[in-house]
Design an enzyme around this catalytic site. Sequence first.
Site, PDB file in Angstrom:
ATOM      1  N   ARG A 223       0.870  -1.180   0.000  1.00  0.00           N
ATOM      2  CA  ARG A 223       0.000   0.000   0.000  1.00  0.00           C
ATOM      3  C   ARG A 223       0.906   1.229   0.000  1.00  0.00           C
ATOM      4  O   ARG A 223       1.742   1.379   0.900  1.00  0.00           O
ATOM      5  CB  ARG A 223      -0.904  -0.006   1.232  1.00  0.00           C
ATOM      6  CG  ARG A 223      -1.811   1.213   1.396  1.00  0.00           C
ATOM      7  CD  ARG A 223      -2.844   1.261   0.295  1.00  0.00           C
ATOM      8  NE  ARG A 223      -3.914   2.200   0.590  1.00  0.00           N
ATOM      9  CZ  ARG A 223      -3.836   3.520   0.438  1.00  0.00           C
ATOM     10  NH1 ARG A 223      -2.714   4.074   0.014  1.00  0.00           N
ATOM     11  NH2 ARG A 223      -4.873   4.289   0.699  1.00  0.00           N
ATOM     12  N   GLU A 231     -10.858   5.222  -5.980  1.00  0.00           N
ATOM     13  CA  GLU A 231     -11.222   3.822  -6.177  1.00  0.00           C
ATOM     14  C   GLU A 231     -11.590   3.590  -7.645  1.00  0.00           C
ATOM     15  O   GLU A 231     -11.930   4.521  -8.366  1.00  0.00           O
ATOM     16  CB  GLU A 231     -12.403   3.454  -5.271  1.00  0.00           C
ATOM     17  CG  GLU A 231     -12.135   3.624  -3.789  1.00  0.00           C
ATOM     18  CD  GLU A 231     -11.082   2.650  -3.273  1.00  0.00           C
ATOM     19  OE1 GLU A 231     -10.949   1.547  -3.857  1.00  0.00           O
ATOM     20  OE2 GLU A 231     -10.385   2.990  -2.293  1.00  0.00           O
ATOM     21  N   ARG A 265      -1.349  -5.557   4.364  1.00  0.00           N
ATOM     22  CA  ARG A 265      -0.476  -4.989   3.335  1.00  0.00           C
ATOM     23  C   ARG A 265       0.677  -4.231   3.975  1.00  0.00           C
ATOM     24  O   ARG A 265       0.517  -3.623   5.028  1.00  0.00           O
ATOM     25  CB  ARG A 265      -1.267  -4.037   2.434  1.00  0.00           C
ATOM     26  CG  ARG A 265      -2.420  -4.689   1.707  1.00  0.00           C
ATOM     27  CD  ARG A 265      -3.252  -3.680   0.931  1.00  0.00           C
ATOM     28  NE  ARG A 265      -3.861  -2.691   1.806  1.00  0.00           N
ATOM     29  CZ  ARG A 265      -4.743  -1.764   1.408  1.00  0.00           C
ATOM     30  NH1 ARG A 265      -5.101  -1.718   0.139  1.00  0.00           N
ATOM     31  NH2 ARG A 265      -5.237  -0.907   2.276  1.00  0.00           N
TER      32      ARG A 265
END
Length: 333
Positions: A223, A231, A265
Amino acid sequence: MGNALRFLCAQCTEPSADSGSLGPHGVSATTVGVSALAQDIFHFDITSQVPEGLSKHVVSSKKAQANWYKKLLDAWREAKPPPRTPEEASRLVIKTLKRHLKADVEGLLAFYGLPLPQTLVELSSEVPTSLPEGLKFELQTLPVDAKAVADGDTVTVYVSTTDPRESSYVPNDVQVAAVQRSKARAERNYTKADALHEKIVDAGYRVLKIQNEEVLARKYRIRLRGIDAPESKMPYGKEAKEELTNLVQGKCLRILVFAEDRYGRCVGDIYCNGIFVQELMLKKGFAWHYTAYDRRSELEKWEKEARAKRVGLWAASNPEKPWDWRKDRREGR
């Protein structure tokens, strides 16, 4: 021969209806400019001839042009991987010919329909030479697959288990499965080999083929620290993903990991061929500064620059913040 090669490039990369205006070779600058430049460079290596028509775009003689292509040939061969996007090709040309006349450099770029220097994003960050405060560990990845980019702020990478840090962490059952898989493939027992690879994948590893060699690698989901891209279903979500993909695909990355998020992540800073990825994403207007988790002043500055220029998502008068968009979806709004 140069024109014939360009024709073949055009056939292989047919421009779409929305590709924009046609460049000097009758093809879209966004699709074939890089290929046309590459073909002409290697055509020069064979024939020592520069492209026909280039003299109409530049001020220097053909002898000088030949000198450019010699330098570009060396630079292209040294680039690993070679340029794939118009921006990468432009940066290579500008860097290689930085001591030549501005009119010649811009004329050469225009000849191939590549971005001019004034249209490129100026990057200021340098790759850290010392370990930043709060750093947990560093990753040196294998080349990134385009399909590994989930969106504008998340990418999956693989690190070879021959890496000193990784070699001591590989589970014994993964090592055994990798050896057994290799033996099964040698015996052409592909059903067994596939079952063993599935076991390896379930453990967070994968066997990748790199330059005709099989490499056991560990998977990491990354990330990007300090930014939040739209998004995929939001405006500019697709463009943000494409920008990140174009930047990292086929390249080995240096990743400085500072934390792990609630989704498992690694949260880190990514450097690609000396480019700080978060800086580029912010300056091109494909991400927000994620102030809730990162207060670095330089990220704030880069976002403000993009806002002022109204580039990327800032072309909209009031773009929706990704964290607000996600909250609304969670609450069923």
